[in-house]
Design a protein around this motif. Structure first.
Motif, PDB file in Angstrom:
ATOM      1  N   LYS A 156       0.877  -1.169   0.000  1.00  0.00           N
ATOM      2  CA  LYS A 156       0.000   0.000   0.000  1.00  0.00           C
ATOM      3  C   LYS A 156       0.916   1.222   0.000  1.00  0.00           C
ATOM      4  O   LYS A 156       1.684   1.409   0.941  1.00  0.00           O
ATOM      5  CB  LYS A 156      -0.900   0.022   1.253  1.00  0.00           C
ATOM      6  CG  LYS A 156      -1.917  -1.105   1.347  1.00  0.00           C
ATOM      7  CD  LYS A 156      -2.723  -0.963   2.636  1.00  0.00           C
ATOM      8  CE  LYS A 156      -3.598  -2.165   2.921  1.00  0.00           C
ATOM      9  NZ  LYS A 156      -4.825  -2.160   2.120  1.00  0.00           N
ATOM     10  N   SER A 221     -14.810  -1.399  -7.060  1.00  0.00           N
ATOM     11  CA  SER A 221     -14.750  -2.061  -5.759  1.00  0.00           C
ATOM     12  C   SER A 221     -15.126  -3.531  -5.857  1.00  0.00           C
ATOM     13  O   SER A 221     -14.849  -4.319  -4.958  1.00  0.00           O
ATOM     14  CB  SER A 221     -15.679  -1.362  -4.761  1.00  0.00           C
ATOM     15  OG  SER A 221     -17.010  -1.373  -5.237  1.00  0.00           O
ATOM     16  N   LYS A 232      -6.657  -0.117  -2.717  1.00  0.00           N
ATOM     17  CA  LYS A 232      -5.949  -0.229  -1.439  1.00  0.00           C
ATOM     18  C   LYS A 232      -4.911   0.869  -1.240  1.00  0.00           C
ATOM     19  O   LYS A 232      -4.555   1.201  -0.115  1.00  0.00           O
ATOM     20  CB  LYS A 232      -5.279  -1.601  -1.308  1.00  0.00           C
ATOM     21  CG  LYS A 232      -4.291  -1.934  -2.387  1.00  0.00           C
ATOM     22  CD  LYS A 232      -3.635  -3.288  -2.070  1.00  0.00           C
ATOM     23  CE  LYS A 232      -2.964  -3.891  -3.289  1.00  0.00           C
ATOM     24  NZ  LYS A 232      -3.941  -4.502  -4.188  1.00  0.00           N
ATOM     25  N   GLU A 235      -5.829   3.903   0.967  1.00  0.00           N
ATOM     26  CA  GLU A 235      -6.100   3.730   2.394  1.00  0.00           C
ATOM     27  C   GLU A 235      -5.127   4.469   3.294  1.00  0.00           C
ATOM     28  O   GLU A 235      -5.477   4.876   4.387  1.00  0.00           O
ATOM     29  CB  GLU A 235      -6.134   2.234   2.741  1.00  0.00           C
ATOM     30  CG  GLU A 235      -7.322   1.515   2.124  1.00  0.00           C
ATOM     31  CD  GLU A 235      -7.445   0.083   2.578  1.00  0.00           C
ATOM     32  OE1 GLU A 235      -8.207  -0.182   3.527  1.00  0.00           O
ATOM     33  OE2 GLU A 235      -6.784  -0.781   1.977  1.00  0.00           O
ATOM     34  N   ARG A 236      -3.884   4.631   2.870  1.00  0.00           N
ATOM     35  CA  ARG A 236      -2.901   5.316   3.723  1.00  0.00           C
ATOM     36  C   ARG A 236      -2.924   6.831   3.533  1.00  0.00           C
ATOM     37  O   ARG A 236      -2.327   7.557   4.307  1.00  0.00           O
ATOM     38  CB  ARG A 236      -1.498   4.798   3.431  1.00  0.00           C
ATOM     39  CG  ARG A 236      -1.231   3.374   3.875  1.00  0.00           C
ATOM     40  CD  ARG A 236       0.265   3.152   3.920  1.00  0.00           C
ATOM     41  NE  ARG A 236       0.646   1.764   3.863  1.00  0.00           N
ATOM     42  CZ  ARG A 236       0.819   0.991   4.926  1.00  0.00           C
ATOM     43  NH1 ARG A 236       0.596   1.467   6.128  1.00  0.00           N
ATOM     44  NH2 ARG A 236       1.194  -0.261   4.791  1.00  0.00           N
ATOM     45  N   LEU A 265     -15.495   4.136  -3.447  1.00  0.00           N
ATOM     46  CA  LEU A 265     -14.675   4.229  -2.241  1.00  0.00           C
ATOM     47  C   LEU A 265     -15.442   3.684  -1.036  1.00  0.00           C
ATOM     48  O   LEU A 265     -14.898   2.946  -0.212  1.00  0.00           O
ATOM     49  CB  LEU A 265     -14.255   5.677  -1.987  1.00  0.00           C
ATOM     50  CG  LEU A 265     -13.371   6.338  -3.053  1.00  0.00           C
ATOM     51  CD1 LEU A 265     -13.113   7.793  -2.694  1.00  0.00           C
ATOM     52  CD2 LEU A 265     -12.060   5.589  -3.210  1.00  0.00           C
ATOM     53  N   TYR A 268     -15.732  -0.089  -1.109  1.00  0.00           N
ATOM     54  CA  TYR A 268     -14.470  -0.754  -0.774  1.00  0.00           C
ATOM     55  C   TYR A 268     -14.169  -0.643   0.712  1.00  0.00           C
ATOM     56  O   TYR A 268     -13.821  -1.616   1.372  1.00  0.00           O
ATOM     57  CB  TYR A 268     -13.337  -0.142  -1.590  1.00  0.00           C
ATOM     58  CG  TYR A 268     -11.990  -0.765  -1.326  1.00  0.00           C
ATOM     59  CD1 TYR A 268     -11.670  -2.019  -1.837  1.00  0.00           C
ATOM     60  CD2 TYR A 268     -11.040  -0.106  -0.542  1.00  0.00           C
ATOM     61  CE1 TYR A 268     -10.441  -2.605  -1.585  1.00  0.00           C
ATOM     62  CE2 TYR A 268      -9.808  -0.682  -0.296  1.00  0.00           C
ATOM     63  CZ  TYR A 268      -9.519  -1.929  -0.816  1.00  0.00           C
ATOM     64  OH  TYR A 268      -8.294  -2.508  -0.557  1.00  0.00           O
ATOM     65  N   ASN A 269     -14.309   0.563   1.257  1.00  0.00           N
ATOM     66  CA  ASN A 269     -14.032   0.795   2.669  1.00  0.00           C
ATOM     67  C   ASN A 269     -14.714   2.101   3.082  1.00  0.00           C
ATOM     68  O   ASN A 269     -14.255   3.185   2.718  1.00  0.00           O
ATOM     69  CB  ASN A 269     -12.519   0.897   2.908  1.00  0.00           C
ATOM     70  CG  ASN A 269     -12.174   1.113   4.376  1.00  0.00           C
ATOM     71  OD1 ASN A 269     -13.057   1.307   5.210  1.00  0.00           O
ATOM     72  ND2 ASN A 269     -10.890   1.077   4.698  1.00  0.00           N
ATOM     73  N   GLU A 271     -14.607   3.879   5.561  1.00  0.00           N
ATOM     74  CA  GLU A 271     -13.739   4.833   6.264  1.00  0.00           C
ATOM     75  C   GLU A 271     -13.100   5.827   5.304  1.00  0.00           C
ATOM     76  O   GLU A 271     -12.703   6.923   5.709  1.00  0.00           O
ATOM     77  CB  GLU A 271     -12.649   4.074   7.035  1.00  0.00           C
ATOM     78  CG  GLU A 271     -13.161   3.241   8.199  1.00  0.00           C
ATOM     79  CD  GLU A 271     -13.773   4.101   9.299  1.00  0.00           C
ATOM     80  OE1 GLU A 271     -13.150   5.112   9.665  1.00  0.00           O
ATOM     81  OE2 GLU A 271     -14.877   3.765   9.762  1.00  0.00           O
ATOM     82  N   LEU A 272     -12.983   5.447   4.034  1.00  0.00           N
ATOM     83  CA  LEU A 272     -12.330   6.332   3.064  1.00  0.00           C
ATOM     84  C   LEU A 272     -13.086   7.643   2.873  1.00  0.00           C
ATOM     85  O   LEU A 272     -12.487   8.682   2.589  1.00  0.00           O
ATOM     86  CB  LEU A 272     -12.185   5.616   1.719  1.00  0.00           C
ATOM     87  CG  LEU A 272     -11.255   4.396   1.689  1.00  0.00           C
ATOM     88  CD1 LEU A 272     -11.225   3.787   0.301  1.00  0.00           C
ATOM     89  CD2 LEU A 272      -9.850   4.763   2.139  1.00  0.00           C
ATOM     90  N   LYS A 275     -12.172  10.863   4.908  1.00  0.00           N
ATOM     91  CA  LYS A 275     -10.986  11.675   4.597  1.00  0.00           C
ATOM     92  C   LYS A 275     -11.419  12.984   3.927  1.00  0.00           C
ATOM     93  O   LYS A 275     -12.377  13.006   3.147  1.00  0.00           O
ATOM     94  CB  LYS A 275     -10.051  10.906   3.661  1.00  0.00           C
ATOM     95  CG  LYS A 275      -9.495   9.607   4.236  1.00  0.00           C
ATOM     96  CD  LYS A 275      -8.634   8.906   3.187  1.00  0.00           C
ATOM     97  CE  LYS A 275      -8.158   7.556   3.704  1.00  0.00           C
ATOM     98  NZ  LYS A 275      -7.149   7.667   4.753  1.00  0.00           N
ATOM     99  N   TYR A 341      -0.803  -0.568  10.205  1.00  0.00           N
ATOM    100  CA  TYR A 341      -1.744  -1.603  10.613  1.00  0.00           C
ATOM    101  C   TYR A 341      -1.162  -2.428  11.765  1.00  0.00           C
ATOM    102  O   TYR A 341       0.002  -2.836  11.736  1.00  0.00           O
ATOM    103  CB  TYR A 341      -2.090  -2.505   9.429  1.00  0.00           C
ATOM    104  CG  TYR A 341      -2.888  -1.779   8.369  1.00  0.00           C
ATOM    105  CD1 TYR A 341      -4.258  -1.865   8.314  1.00  0.00           C
ATOM    106  CD2 TYR A 341      -2.246  -0.967   7.423  1.00  0.00           C
ATOM    107  CE1 TYR A 341      -4.990  -1.181   7.346  1.00  0.00           C
ATOM    108  CE2 TYR A 341      -2.964  -0.274   6.458  1.00  0.00           C
ATOM    109  CZ  TYR A 341      -4.338  -0.391   6.427  1.00  0.00           C
ATOM    110  OH  TYR A 341      -5.054   0.288   5.488  1.00  0.00           O
TER     111      TYR A 341
END
Length: 428
Positions: A156, A221, A232, A235-236, A265, A268-269, A271-272, A275, A341
């Motif tokens: 990632k 996704s 992915k 994510e960071r 987004l 897929y996750n 939490e994205l 941001k 992680y």
């Protein structure tokens, strides 16, 4: 193709076996035990190499094993320890157990060097088992086995800002203009096949790292197109820049595009979507009729949601300074601790599972059957035929809790116990 995942097998070294020998010197009859200890097996270590940015090397080699420890030798000589094996990976690589998909290590932030699998301990030589009543022990301890594990490596990218958008909206052009990155640029979809990273240097600031994430499409996704392979990498990141074609050169609706990408987004996750986002309305140099510009529509739709819209031209440079300084301002007000992680899987538990044993009663044979790797190994290095060896084995059964488990299973004095090829009657 950009390699950002790989499956490999890793193994730490086995410990060397302890040695059985006795002093045989002139004028020293019946010399005592002098068997040396085995050497420790080598550790399997992962280390960040700043010169790497893909996992391509792991497509050409499947197995990585540290060196085994040497067996002990006579005259109290210790076996040589096995060499550690260092596996080099790019920063941002996550190591997961292939079976459970749980994280073993994240080679990011301060974590540059980590022992993933510890080598097996060397076995003790027979000199350690001498007592006042047993002065010539004829057995030694075997080395502890190494740990073998199949792992999945996942890269990632580590960037402050993720640049997202549908294909052919100008992301690569923007990246090449504002950073030192030199991505390939062409006028067709999916030109970018790997995440490109570049450093944005802004006067009076520390700058930031931006990653051009390959063009996403609806269904990304779920694995449609190339998007699934690269989601992915977002994510960071701490801030996302949505890039859209404000001139609608290809007839696309920029508002619909932003909502479509946000949906991917979220799929897929979720939490994205938490941001911060910024919209870069690109290709203003191609807008010849202001009445056809999508910029007023974008501002009306998204600035009410707290998402700033910046009209820019990646080709001419118009509006880039305002966009980049605003993004830098967002970053300065955020926690700059890298996203790392946490470890979820501990390889040592594999050894504990392998060392387990079972105690069962067989009605057909009327015997209690005890089996397991630790039992088999113990039988392999214990001389059961000797009285001292059998006493040593009984001590092992008691200390490991096996005798207690036999009693829980209902064993009585005189009942038969079977352990692989060995059978004996049980007495307290």
């Amino acid at each position: 193709m950009f390699a950002d995942s790989a499956k490999i097998i890793i193994k730490s070294g086995k410990g060397g076996d302890g040695h059985v020998s006795f002093r045989r010197e002139k004028y020293v009859p019946n010399g005592g035990p002098d068997g040396g200890d085995g050497g420790h097996g080598g550790n399997l270590i992962f280390q960040v190499d700043e010169g790497l940015n893909t996992l391509t090397d792991f497509r050409h080699r499947r197995k990585y094993a540290a060196e085994n420890g040497e067996d002990g030798k006579k005259r109290n000589c210790h076996g040589k320890n096995g060499e550690d094996l260092i596996v080099k990976v790019p920063a941002g690589t996550i190591i997961r157990d292939a079976e459970s998909d749980r994280v073993i290590a994240d080679m990011s932030g301060e974590n540059k060097h980590q022992i993933i699998l510890k080598g097996g301990r060397g076995g003790l030589g027979n000199q350690h088992f001498a007592t006042a009543t047993m002065q010539a022990p004829k057995y030694a301890q075997p080395g502890q086995p190494g740990i073998e594990l199949e792992v999945r490596l996942e890269l990632k990218v580590i960037a402050d800002v993720g640049l997202v958008g549908f294909p052919n909206v100008g992301k690569s052009t923007l990246l090449s203009r504002v950073t030192n990155a030199r991505p390939k640029i062409a006028n067709y979809h999916f030109t970018t096949l790997n995440p490109n990273l570049g450093v944005v240097d802004l006067e009076g600031t520390g700058g930031f790292v931006i990653a051009d994430i390959p063009g996403l499409i609806e269904g990304a996704s779920k694995g449609v197109g190339l998007g699934h392979a690269f989601l992915k990498h977002i994510e960071r990141t701490r801030v996302m820049i949505h890039m859209v074609d404000a001139a609608s050169v290809e007839g696309r609706d920029p508002v619909a595009d932003i909502y479509a990408i946000n949906q991917e987004l979220e799929n897929y996750n979720p939490e994205l979507l938490k941001k911060p986002q910024v919209i870069a309305a690109n290709k203003t140099d191609a807008i010849y009729d202001e009445s056809e510009s999508a910029i007023p529509i974008l501002k009306e739709e998204f600035e009410s949601q707290g998402i700033r819209v910046f009209p820019i031209s990646a080709v001419s440079g118009q509006g880039l300074k305002e966009l980049l300084y605003y993004v830098n301002e967002l970053l300065s007000g955020m926690d700059d601790t890298p996203i790392v992680y946490e470890q979820e899987f501990f390889p040592e538990t594999v050894m504990l599972q392998e060392e387990a044993y079972t105690v069962e009663y067989s009605e057909e044979d009327d015997v209690y059957v005890v089996e397991g790797p630790k039992i088999e190994k113990m039988l392999g290095y214990t001389n059961i035929d000797s009285e001292k060896g059998f006493l040593f084995f009984q001590k092992f059964l008691r200390e490991q809790g096996i005798l207690e488990d036999l009693e829980k299973a209902g064993i009585s004095e005189g009942d038969t116990v079977r352990m692989y090829g060995l059978e004996f009657d049980y007495y307290k």
